[in-house]
Design a protein around this motif. Structure first.
Motif, mmCIF file in Angstrom:
data_model
loop_
_atom_site.group_PDB
_atom_site.id
_atom_site.type_symbol
_atom_site.label_atom_id
_atom_site.label_comp_id
_atom_site.label_asym_id
_atom_site.label_seq_id
_atom_site.Cartn_x
_atom_site.Cartn_y
_atom_site.Cartn_z
ATOM 1 N N PRO A 30 -6.834 -0.208 1.579
ATOM 2 C CA PRO A 30 -7.649 -0.479 0.390
ATOM 3 C C PRO A 30 -7.029 -1.579 -0.460
ATOM 4 O O PRO A 30 -5.811 -1.791 -0.432
ATOM 5 N N SER A 31 -7.859 -2.265 -1.222
ATOM 6 C CA SER A 31 -7.341 -3.294 -2.123
ATOM 7 C C SER A 31 -6.594 -2.627 -3.272
ATOM 8 O O SER A 31 -6.956 -1.544 -3.729
ATOM 9 N N HIS A 32 -5.539 -3.279 -3.719
ATOM 10 C CA HIS A 32 -4.731 -2.769 -4.811
ATOM 11 C C HIS A 32 -4.563 -3.876 -5.842
ATOM 12 O O HIS A 32 -3.848 -4.852 -5.604
ATOM 13 N N ASP A 90 0.834 -1.206 0.000
ATOM 14 C CA ASP A 90 0.000 0.000 0.000
ATOM 15 C C ASP A 90 0.871 1.259 0.000
ATOM 16 O O ASP A 90 0.566 2.235 -0.704
ATOM 17 N N ASP A 143 -7.980 -1.842 7.200
ATOM 18 C CA ASP A 143 -7.787 -0.406 7.031
ATOM 19 C C ASP A 143 -6.893 -0.064 5.841
ATOM 20 O O ASP A 143 -6.422 1.066 5.709
ATOM 21 N N GLY A 155 -7.749 -7.016 -0.374
ATOM 22 C CA GLY A 155 -8.132 -6.113 0.704
ATOM 23 C C GLY A 155 -8.316 -6.809 2.036
ATOM 24 O O GLY A 155 -9.238 -6.488 2.787
#
Length: 304
Positions: free
Chosen positions: A175-177, A141, A173, A169
Motif C-alpha cells: 500500500p502507499s504510505h 512498508d 502488493d 504505491g
C-alpha cells in the motif's frame, strides 16, 4: 580514469552483448543492484562513524521483516518535551548508513520528536549485498506496519526518492504510505536518470541499455518510468520540503528544480556550499527541517 575492474567489466558486458544483449542487460542489472562495501573509504568517514557512537548508543535496535528479507532499524526517543507526538521516519542514501545521519538524529530528537532510522538492505547493520527500489519500498512498508505510521518522513538522496516511491504505491502488493509531511534532501527525482547514468558509465550499447531498463518491468511489474518521484509527489496533498545544494556533484540541482515544478505542495530551499553529503549534518539544514516539521504546533498549543 576508470579502474582496471571497470575496464574489465565494460569489456565483459560488451562481449556478452555481442551474442545476447538481453543477457548482458540482466548482468548489468545485477551489477546495478550490488551495494557498496560497508568499510569506510576515507579518514573522514571513519571520523564520522566514531563521532556517531554516542548518538547511536541511545537507540533501541528493531528488526523489520518484509517479503524478501529483513533490515535493522534504530528507534530514538525524543530528548525534549517539545512536540513529542511527532514520529519521524529517517532514511539514508545509497552507500550510506544511519550512523552518518547522527547529527540529524540528534537535532530532530532534541527538537522534540522520536526518530526511526533505517539501514537499507546491504547497508549498515542490515544484511545482504543488493538493494533495489522495490526492496526499499518494502522496507518502508515494514517500518510503517511496525510503528503504526509516521507524521514525517525524511530521506537523503536515494532515501528521499524511496519515500516518494513508497508514497506513490509503485509496488503493486504494497500500500502507499504518505506521511503528513515529507522532507527530501539531495534526492534524485526519477529512476530513469540513474539507469541512464549507469549505462553510460559502463558504455552499454543501445540494445543492452534497453534490456537493462526492461528488467524493471520483468522483475517488478512496473515500467522504469513509473518510478518518477517528482511526478508522484506533485500528486500527493502532503507538504513537501526539498533541500538541495546547487553545488551537489552527485545529484544535479536540476532534480530539485524538477521537484519544485511538480506541484504547489512542494517547497524548494537551497543549501548551497554543502554539496551532497555535508548537507545532512549542517546545523542550518537541521534547523530548517525542525521548523518545517513543527510549523503550526505552537499555534495549536496556544489555541488549546
Amino acid at each position: 580514469m576508470a579502474s582496471f575492474a571497470i575496464k574489465v567489466t565494460r569489456l565483459a558486458l560488451k562481449t556478452v552483448a555481442a551474442f545476447s544483449p538481453e543477457l548482458a542487460g540482466r548482468l548489468a542489472f545485477r551489477l546495478f543492484s550490488i551495494t557498496p562495501s560497508r568499510t569506510p573509504k576515507s579518514g573522514k568517514e571513519k571520523t564520522a562513524l566514531a563521532a556517531a557512537i554516542p548518538v547511536m548508543a541511545r537507540a533501541r535496535p528493531v528488526t523489520l521483516s518484509f517479503d524478501g528479507g529483513w533490515i535493522t532499524a534504530r528507534h530514538f526517543d525524543a530528548l525534549s518535551n517539545g512536540d513529542a507526538a511527532k514520529r519521524i521516519l529517517l532514511v539514508h542514501g545509497w552507500g550510506s548508513r544511519s550512523d552518518y545521519l547522527a547529527a540529524m538524529i540528534d537535532g530532530l530528537t532534541a527538537g522534540g520528536a522520536e526518530v526511526v532510522a533505517l539501514d537499507w538492505p546491504g547497508h549498515g547493520a542490515s544484511p545482504g549485498r543488493t538493494l533495489t527500489m522495490p526492496a526499499a519500498v518494502r522496507a518502508i512498508d515494514a517500518a510503517w506496519r511496525q510503528f503504526g505510521g509516521f507524521n514525517v518522513a525524511v530521506g537523503h538522496s536515494f532515501g528521499g526518492a524511496s519515500l516518494a516511491c513508497a508514497a506513490g504505491g509503485v509496488v503493486d502488493d504494497v500500500p502507499s504510505h504518505v506521511a503528513q509531511k515529507m522532507v527530501l534532501i539531495g534526492a534524485p527525482s526519477e529512476m530513469t536518470w540513474l539507469f541512464k547514468g549507469f549505462g553510460k558509465y559502463l558504455r552499454l550499447s543501445a540494445r543492452t541499455q534497453m534490456a537493462l531498463e526492461d528488467m524493471v518491468a520483468r522483475l517488478f511489474g512496473r515500467r522504469l518510468e513509473d518510478f518518477d518521484a517528482a511526478r508522484i509527489l506533485g500528486m500527493v496533498t502532503a507538504p513537501v520540503l526539498v533541500i538541495h545544494a546547487e553545488d551537489d556533484k552527485e545529484v544535479s540541482a536540476n532534480h530539485a528544480r524538477r521537484y519544485a515544478a511538480a506541484g504547489g505542495n512542494i517547497e524548494l530551499v537551497w543549501a548551497n556550499g554543502l554539496g551532497h553529503r555535508r548537507i545532512v549534518s549542517a546545523a542550518p539544514v537541521i534547523a530548517r527541517i525542525n521548523a518545517f516539521i513543527h510549523a503550526g504546533a505552537a499555534d495549536r498549543r496556544e489555541a488549546a
